[in-house]
Design an enzyme around this catalytic site. Structure first.
Site, short mmCIF file in Angstrom:
data_model
loop_
_atom_site.label_atom_id
_atom_site.label_comp_id
_atom_site.label_asym_id
_atom_site.label_seq_id
_atom_site.Cartn_x
_atom_site.Cartn_y
_atom_site.Cartn_z
CG ASP A 1 -2.28 0.58 0.99
OD1 ASP A 1 -2.32 1.81 0.82
OD2 ASP A 1 -3.29 -0.15 0.96
CG HIS B 1 -5.02 3.92 0.99
ND1 HIS B 1 -4.72 2.59 0.76
CD2 HIS B 1 -6.26 4.10 0.50
CE1 HIS B 1 -5.75 2.01 0.16
NE2 HIS B 1 -6.70 2.91 -0.01
CB SER C 1 -9.10 0.65 0.18
OG SER C 1 -8.38 0.87 -0.98
CG ASN D 1 -13.61 1.94 -4.53
OD1 ASN D 1 -14.08 1.01 -3.89
ND2 ASN D 1 -12.49 2.55 -4.19
#
Length: 407
Positions: free
Chosen positions: A78, A112, A276, A212
């Site tokens: 990530d 994130h 996520s 998404n």
């Protein structure tokens, strides 16, 4: 033969907390990468004392006496994981940085990866209701991005698909038991596909966000679309699929991904949404299982997680729920659902899978029908025997039949 360069994107959406100016392109001098500082500080976040809805739904305290993820390593590929957050201190291992070489994965300019890691392993703290689902798991950070969502669009640097594949291999080679991939490629890249196979062959559980872009036609997401990867969609507090969460055969199950509370870099918490943040709930469940049932293969862990999902409103109707809603407690405590066979491919479950309740009703009806047929046969044979005896016995009496051997 050359091919176009595909870059992964993070699968998180902004919740009004990460609106920042676009990040500049990395400068290069004499062929060397210059490691820039984070150009914009993230908004300071305050600690949240109220229990978030996923915490209330899953109640990790019920699982704590059985499994906490102790001894299990979860790689978070990530934007990095900030080990300075009080709830992540002593839980983040030395990782790697493929975006800015020489780093250990603990730098997070986007927040994130820190948020994803906290859903998995944030430690309980006095006065804070939020903590991770597998709070004793170890986090192995692999930094591949610093993307942030700016006015609805991703902005910031990220690695190439080849480097993303290298990140997966690096995590496998550094003893990851589970790999969380809250990053999406919208192209089938041979290097990434090969890296996924490399991980599957080495008994690593792979969990990936389903993406998404439902409003953009549900383009095929990878790695979620590969065999051996658990693809995860998102639901809200009402149990209904989040409007952004993609639908397709690559969705194996769903988990909380709307209005989710996570740790913010440095300290405090913020609210986010996106597939996520649904993926790490599943990765954490895999960590619980790998700690509690170490004899299970990665394929068996995946099978158990999917088989123990709760029914969802759209199961059997193509609603993007896969097998249903993640249930960590059932995954850990139920004894069925895994075979002792060797590893095999784990394929995505189709959205038109029949509702388990419907299957149970059908089974009960078939059982009742079978019993009715059996009773009918027995009654018919009894009646026939009575009739036969009524005809035969009088004749035998008239002809003086006797049992064999009687004088």
């Amino acid at each position: 033969m050359s091919r176009s360069i595909t870059r992964p994107v993070v699968a998180g959406l902004a919740a009004g907390l990460l609106t920042v100016p676009a990040l500049p392109t990395v400068a290069a001098t004499s062929g060397l990468r210059v490691v820039p500082a984070c150009t914009t500080s993230l908004t300071t976040a305050r600690p949240v004392t109220a229990a978030p809805w996923p915490q209330r739904r899953y109640d990790p305290t019920r699982l704590a006496p059985l499994a906490t993820g102790a001894g299990v390593t979860v790689a978070v590929v990530d934007s990095g994981v900030d080990r300075a957050h009080p709830q992540l201190a002593e839980r983040v291992l030395t990782g790697t940085d493929l975006l800015d070489l020489g780093g250990d994965g603990s730098r997070d300019c986007a927040g994130h990866g820190t948020g994803v890691a906290s859903i998995i392993a944030a430690a309980p703290r006095p006065g804070v209701a939020f903590h991770g689902l597998a709070p004793d798991a170890r986090i192995l950070p692999v930094r591949v991005s610093e993307q942030q969502v700016v006015q609805g669009r991703e902005s910031g640097r990220t690695v190439t698909a080849d480097e993303f594949a290298r990140a997966i291999r690096w995590a496998v080679d550094h003893d990851a038991d589970v790999i969380n991939l809250s990053v999406v490629l919208y192209a089938d890249d041979p290097e990434v596909r090969s890296a996924v196979r490399y991980a599957v062959d080495r008994d690593v559980v792979l969990v990936a966000a389903a993406g998404n872009l439902h409003d953009s036609g549900d383009p095929q997401p990878f790695p979620a679309g590969y065999d051996g990867v658990i693809g995860v969609g998102a639901i809200g507090a009402d149990g209904v699929r989040a409007t952004f969460s993609q639908t397709g055969p690559y969705v194996d199950l769903v988990a909380p991904g709307s209005e989710v509370l996570t740790a913010a870099p440095g300290a405090g918490h913020h609210q986010v949404e996106g597939t996520s943040y649904a993926a790490p709930f599943v990765a954490a469940t895999a960590a619980l299982l790998r700690g509690y049932r170490p004899e299970l293969t990665a394929a068996q862990v995946a099978e158990r997680i999917i088989a123990t999902a709760d029914p969802a409103p759209g199961v059997g109707q193509g609603g993007g729920y896969g097998a249903g809603v993640l249930n960590p407690y059932r995954a850990v405590t139920e004894t069925g659902g895994s075979r002792a066979a060797g590893p095999r491919q784990v394929t995505a479950l189709a959205d038109d899978r029949a509702d388990p309740a419907t299957l149970a009703r059908q089974a009960r009806r078939e059982s009742a029908r079978d019993r009715a047929l059996l009773v009918g046969v027995v009654v018919g044979m009894t009646a026939a025997t009575v009739v036969l005896l009524a005809l035969v016995l009088p004749r035998g009496a008239r002809r003086r039949w006797r049992p064999a051997g009687e004088a």
